[in-house]
Design a protein around this motif. Structure first.
Motif, PDB file in Angstrom:
ATOM      1  N   UNK A 373       0.646  -1.458   0.248  1.00 58.34           N
ATOM      2  CA  UNK A 373       0.353  -0.050   0.219  1.00 58.34           C
ATOM      3  C   UNK A 373       0.751   1.119  -0.105  1.00 58.34           C
ATOM      4  N   UNK A 374      -0.102   2.431  -0.313  1.00 56.65           N
ATOM      5  CA  UNK A 374       0.991   4.012   0.306  1.00 56.65           C
ATOM      6  C   UNK A 374       0.792   4.459  -1.319  1.00 56.65           C
ATOM      7  N   UNK A 375       1.354   5.972  -1.205  1.00 61.19           N
ATOM      8  CA  UNK A 375       0.991   6.545  -2.397  1.00 61.19           C
ATOM      9  C   UNK A 375       1.518   6.014  -3.352  1.00 61.19           C
ATOM     10  N   UNK A 414      -3.866   3.690  -2.647  1.00 57.52           N
ATOM     11  CA  UNK A 414      -3.878   3.047  -3.107  1.00 57.52           C
ATOM     12  C   UNK A 414      -3.174   1.872  -1.664  1.00 57.52           C
ATOM     13  N   UNK A 415      -4.881   1.179  -1.908  1.00 60.00           N
ATOM     14  CA  UNK A 415      -4.272   0.295  -0.560  1.00 60.00           C
ATOM     15  C   UNK A 415      -4.055  -1.529  -0.987  1.00 60.00           C
ATOM     16  N   UNK A 416      -3.200  -2.029   0.228  1.00 56.50           N
ATOM     17  CA  UNK A 416      -2.238  -3.537  -0.701  1.00 56.50           C
ATOM     18  C   UNK A 416      -3.528  -4.643  -1.221  1.00 56.50           C
ATOM     19  N   UNK A 417      -3.955  -4.951  -2.129  1.00 63.45           N
ATOM     20  CA  UNK A 417      -4.587  -6.061  -3.090  1.00 63.45           C
ATOM     21  C   UNK A 417      -5.662  -4.588  -3.079  1.00 63.45           C
ATOM     22  N   UNK A 418      -5.773  -3.275  -3.237  1.00 55.41           N
ATOM     23  CA  UNK A 418      -7.671  -3.625  -3.150  1.00 55.41           C
ATOM     24  C   UNK A 418      -7.320  -2.582  -4.595  1.00 55.41           C
ATOM     25  N   UNK A 419      -8.753  -2.639  -5.738  1.00 56.40           N
ATOM     26  CA  UNK A 419      -9.301  -1.865  -6.939  1.00 56.40           C
ATOM     27  C   UNK A 419      -8.935  -0.155  -6.741  1.00 56.40           C
TER      28      UNK A 419
END
Length: 433
Positions: A373-375, A414-419
């Protein structure tokens, strides 16, 4: 701003090349048909046509042998299975509720002999040929699998790229559809200590041993989206594989007509399922009407397992290769090179970029696949003079604050494994054609 049609959308990234006759030094490649040895800057392979397998595949950068000695099937080998009434009856008894009596007649025909035996076959005594080009070297083994069942023509090809650190196996077969319970596989018995697996499934990678807690599901057969990684659980060293043609794999051993409350693969063997008629079908798309069918598997090595670099990125490049086109048409006025969508880091899939079906603007959809995750900063294509982007759900409804676009870029978390989905508000810059 007005609604647009497809021709108003600026082109995505491309690069133009012009054919030339200049002599350049290519990669160092070697092929010897007599000994069955192939060599690229990255791998050295020895093929054993008599036994229908790849006897050795060495990662030249580390000197590691990838092929497990003493495995029941050879590396890259075509395995064909025909099952008996016993395997099917035991599978039904384990996997189905007792009250589902009719399923016995679905999975095992009522007239199937009960005194039959399980049979399997591996091609042997194959003919070997090699071809060397300026960018790769390829060996092909061809032969006949005489039994069990009807004879099959089989070929096994190994291609070593001189440009990329990859090897590609293509297995082809010709056979008639058969109603007898059957299955076929590409066998990849790797040599890895303390073996652990990761499966690139839709949305995330998973550990088949630790990430599933439910009993009595099919742990013998997995459907994968981005291939499989097998690696040493202590050092992280291992290999990745991905097939753009067949998504079903078994780990440790071929998994057709096998079912257990829990199953943990202990051997670093991967089997790609080419076809089966488990559901009493044998589709032409799988087997062919005595036409040649084939499936490719690409493999690569890594020093320490990382989701993005060891599995997701090379697998996606396998499944969605670079598109190329040749033309004799005189060049136009567009620049020879134009960048497309740019992302500040890898491991993120662009799943949609096009006209908004629900209104104005364009839709951009991303999906984080590396577990980080991250920017994330998005650079939009040249000519797309966007002013703002609006976060939306997959249904197109607003879910967040408007994000400003500056110098063709915008940043979001943007979160990990996220759309993540956006509607881009823009104007088209006039472009020459």
């Amino acid at each position: 701003m007005s609604r647009f049609v497809a021709k108003d959308v600026p082109p995505l990234g491309y690069r133009t090349f012009v054919a030339a006759n200049e002599n350049i030094s290519g990669p160092q490649l070697f092929a010897d048909e007599e000994t069955g040895v192939l060599e690229s800057p990255f791998f050295k392979a020895t093929l054993d046509a008599k036994r229908g397998r790849i006897a050795s595949l060495t990662d030249k950068r580390t000197g590691r042998e990838m092929v497990a000695p003493g495995a029941p099937q050879g590396f890259g080998q075509y395995l064909y299975e025909r099952f008996s009434y016993k395997e099917i009856s035991e599978w039904i008894a384990k996997s189905l509720y007792g009250q589902y009596h009719a399923h016995r007649f679905i999975f095992a025909a009522y007239d199937m002999p009960q005194n039959t035996e399980y049979e399997s076959g591996l091609p042997e005594n194959m003919a070997l040929s090699v071809v060397k080009s300026t960018i790769d070297v390829k060996a092909v083994m061809t032969g006949i699998l005489p039994d069990p069942g009807q004879p099959q023509r089989v070929s096994i090809a190994l291609t070593l790229s001189g440009i990329e650190p990859t090897a590609e196996i293509e297995v082809s077969w010709q056979k008639q559809p058969d109603s007898w319970p059957e299955a076929a596989w590409v066998c990849l018995p790797f040599q890895v200590d303390n073996a652990k697996f990761r499966l690139g499934r839709l949305g995330a990678n998973v550990d088949p041993e630790e990430d599933f807690s439910v009993d009595n599901v099919n742990y013998h057969m997995w459907c994968v989206n981005h291939g499989v990684a097998v690696y040493d659980g202590e050092t992280g060293m291992g290999y990745g594989v991905c097939s753009p043609d067949t998504p079903m794999v078994s780990l440790g051993e071929p998994g057709e007509y096998k079912f257990d409350k829990r199953f943990t693969p202990r051997k670093p063997y991967i089997y790609f399922n080419l076809y089966n008629n488990h559901w009493r079908t044998n589709f032409v798309a799988w087997v062919g009407d005595e036409r040649r069918m084939s499936a490719k598997v690409r493999l690569w090595a890594f020093e320490k397992f990382d989701v993005e670099s060891s599995l997701f990125t090379p697998a996606l490049e396998t499944r969605v290769p670079l598109q190329a086109a040749a033309s004799m048409v005189r060049g136009g006025k567009l620049p020879p090179t134009r960048p497309g969508i740019g992302l500040s880091r890898q491991g993120i899939a662009v799943t949609a970029f096009g006209p908004n079906p629900d209104g104005k603007g364009m839709v951009l959809r991303l999906w984080e696949q590396g577990g980080r995750g991250g920017p994330c900063t998005v650079t939009l294509p040249e000519g797309l003079n966007a002013t703002t982007v609006k976060p939306v759900s997959l249904r197109g409804t607003d879910i967040g604050h408007i994000i400003p676009v500056k110098d063709g870029k915008f940043t979001f978390d943007l979160k990990p494994y996220a759309p993540a989905s956006f509607v881009i508000d823009f104007e088209i810059t006039a472009m020459s054609e």
